[in-house]
Write an enzyme that holds these catalytic residues in place. Structure first.
Site, short mmCIF file in Angstrom:
data_model
loop_
_atom_site.label_atom_id
_atom_site.label_comp_id
_atom_site.label_asym_id
_atom_site.label_seq_id
_atom_site.Cartn_x
_atom_site.Cartn_y
_atom_site.Cartn_z
N GLU A 102 34.67 2.46 3.39
CA GLU A 102 35.06 1.23 3.45
C GLU A 102 36.44 0.81 2.88
O GLU A 102 37.40 0.10 3.44
CB GLU A 102 34.19 0.03 3.02
CG GLU A 102 32.81 0.30 3.57
CD GLU A 102 32.81 -0.33 5.21
OE1 GLU A 102 33.81 -1.28 5.50
OE2 GLU A 102 32.15 -0.11 5.76
N TYR A 154 34.55 -8.79 1.86
CA TYR A 154 34.01 -7.93 3.20
C TYR A 154 33.69 -6.80 2.42
O TYR A 154 32.41 -6.35 2.81
CB TYR A 154 35.34 -7.74 4.10
CG TYR A 154 35.05 -6.58 5.05
CD1 TYR A 154 34.22 -6.75 6.10
CD2 TYR A 154 35.23 -5.04 4.64
CE1 TYR A 154 33.74 -5.79 6.84
CE2 TYR A 154 35.05 -4.09 5.56
CZ TYR A 154 34.32 -4.36 6.55
OH TYR A 154 33.67 -3.47 7.35
N ASP A 158 34.17 -7.99 10.02
CA ASP A 158 35.34 -7.36 10.21
C ASP A 158 36.10 -7.92 11.47
O ASP A 158 35.62 -8.49 12.45
CB ASP A 158 35.43 -5.67 10.20
CG ASP A 158 34.67 -5.22 11.33
OD1 ASP A 158 33.98 -6.05 12.14
OD2 ASP A 158 34.48 -3.97 11.43
N CYS A 188 32.56 -4.08 23.15
CA CYS A 188 33.15 -5.42 23.35
C CYS A 188 34.48 -5.07 22.81
O CYS A 188 34.99 -5.82 21.69
CB CYS A 188 32.50 -6.57 22.16
SG CYS A 188 32.74 -8.12 22.70
N CYS A 239 25.55 -13.72 26.19
CA CYS A 239 26.98 -13.87 26.06
C CYS A 239 27.61 -15.17 26.50
O CYS A 239 27.66 -15.18 27.96
CB CYS A 239 27.78 -12.80 26.10
SG CYS A 239 29.63 -12.83 25.76
#
Length: 354
Positions: A50, A133, A151, A203, A219
């Protein structure tokens, strides 16, 4: 059409079913099948990945991650590493404050937590270099806490799912609230990785593959025909251009003169070439008096907040040169261009190709 506002549990199940089949394979990830079989993620590997992935692509991180974990397989190994060795291995990955914080965090975990990462968002947030985060990602992925990971991929998914046209970064609180509403209590670690994978593979920023998306029915942007234009972003200010001079000096017997930059500031703690300040009109600052020659061409590099143009000067390092505390004399056989930051490598490449 599924009701977006009342069927969150079913949407989570749909996404996890998609993830069970389509999860990306990554060297730091425990896949859904292994996780279901009882294999638990290593918090050290989750944390390391990360930190490396902050503002860096998965493709760029893979090699660095494998090299780091091969050399320092545990947080205790990393905590015991020499600063210079870690900074050298990080060279080229950019955002060098991350490497300095990496060492601070590893040593805090080793000294204050017995070598084990805290297993809660609040505990992780107290560690050096870990922000909201990263704390949420580690808590969720490594410890299966129902924390919300937000994110860039997740922001894009939420903006399209709810057809939110408010521009980023101002829209972050709204997108976080939407993401929190969907975060399940069951399999939250897999869910966090699933929604990030959805943004990275389906996406996508351009040409989203709405037809094969597990969330195509609820959506709102797909229904409105606005998916391709979301999320909106506030226009960025143009980056200024700075100039600088670097000095490459090698002795007749192959010794290079390098300089370690101050711990704080850009490229902090990294070895590089001596040079001037980076500004609009740099003042020459050669490390010693010599007949410095300018190489043809220039080095161009872009940092987060500015563009940089460097002039490269060369001269022979005099025999018996007395270095100062910030300088290092590196024999040819020990010199590794790969240990230099990218901008410094570019200067060396200009010298080598002269």
């Amino acid at each position: 059409m599924r009701d977006l506002n009342s069927d969150f549990a079913a949407m989570g199940e749909d996404l996890l079913a998609w993830y069970d089949v389509h999860a990306r394979e990554m060297p730091w990830r425990v896949g859904p099948a292994d996780r279901a079989a009882g294999v638990r993620p290593d918090p050290y590997r989750v944390w390391l990945s990360e930190v490396m992935l902050q503002q860096t692509t998965v493709a760029a991180v893979r090699e660095y991650f494998l090299r780091f974990t091969g050399r320092w397989p545990s947080v205790l190994d990393l905590a015991a590493a020499e600063d210079a060795d870690v900074m050298s291995e990080w060279a080229g990955l950019g955002y060098y404050a991350r490497a300095r914080n990496l060492l601070k965090c590893a040593r805090t975990v080793a000294q204050d937590h017995g070598g084990s990462f805290p297993d809660s968002y609040e505990g992780l947030l107290k560690l050096p270099g870990i922000g909201p985060y990263t704390a949420a990602a580690i808590a969720s992925i490594a410890f299966d806490r129902p924390e919300t990971v937000l994110d860039g991929n997740v922001e894009r998914v939420m903006a399209r799912l709810h057809d939110i046209h408010d521009p980023l970064p101002g829209a972050k609180p709204v997108l976080k609230t939407r993401a929190e509403a969907l975060t399940p209590d069951q399999r939250p670690g897999d869910y966090a990785q699933a929604v990030m994978d959805l943004g990275a593979t389906i996406c996508t920023p351009r040409n989203p593959a709405c037809g094969i998306c597990p969330w195509r029915e609820p959506c709102a942007a797909r229904a409105a025909g606005t998916a391709a234009e979301l999320p909106r972003k506030t226009p960025k200010k143009p980056k200024p251009t700075r100039h600088g001079i670097v000095y490459l000096a090698q002795s007749a017997d192959g010794i290079w003169l390098l300089e370690r930059r101050p711990d704080k500031g850009l490229l902090g703690g990294m070895l590089g070439w001596p040079g001037s300040e980076w500004n609009g009109a740099p003042v020459p600052a050669p490390p010693f008096e010599a007949d410095w020659q300018a190489l043809p061409g220039e080095v161009r590099h872009t940092f987060t907040h500015f563009h940089l143009i460097l002039q490269v000067m060369t001269a022979e390092l005099p025999r018996g040169f007395n270095r100062n505390a910030d300088q290092e004399l590196v024999p040819q056989q020990e010199f590794r261009p790969s240990s230099l930051p990218t901008v410094m490598r570019k200067a060396f490449s200009l010298y080598k190709d002269r």
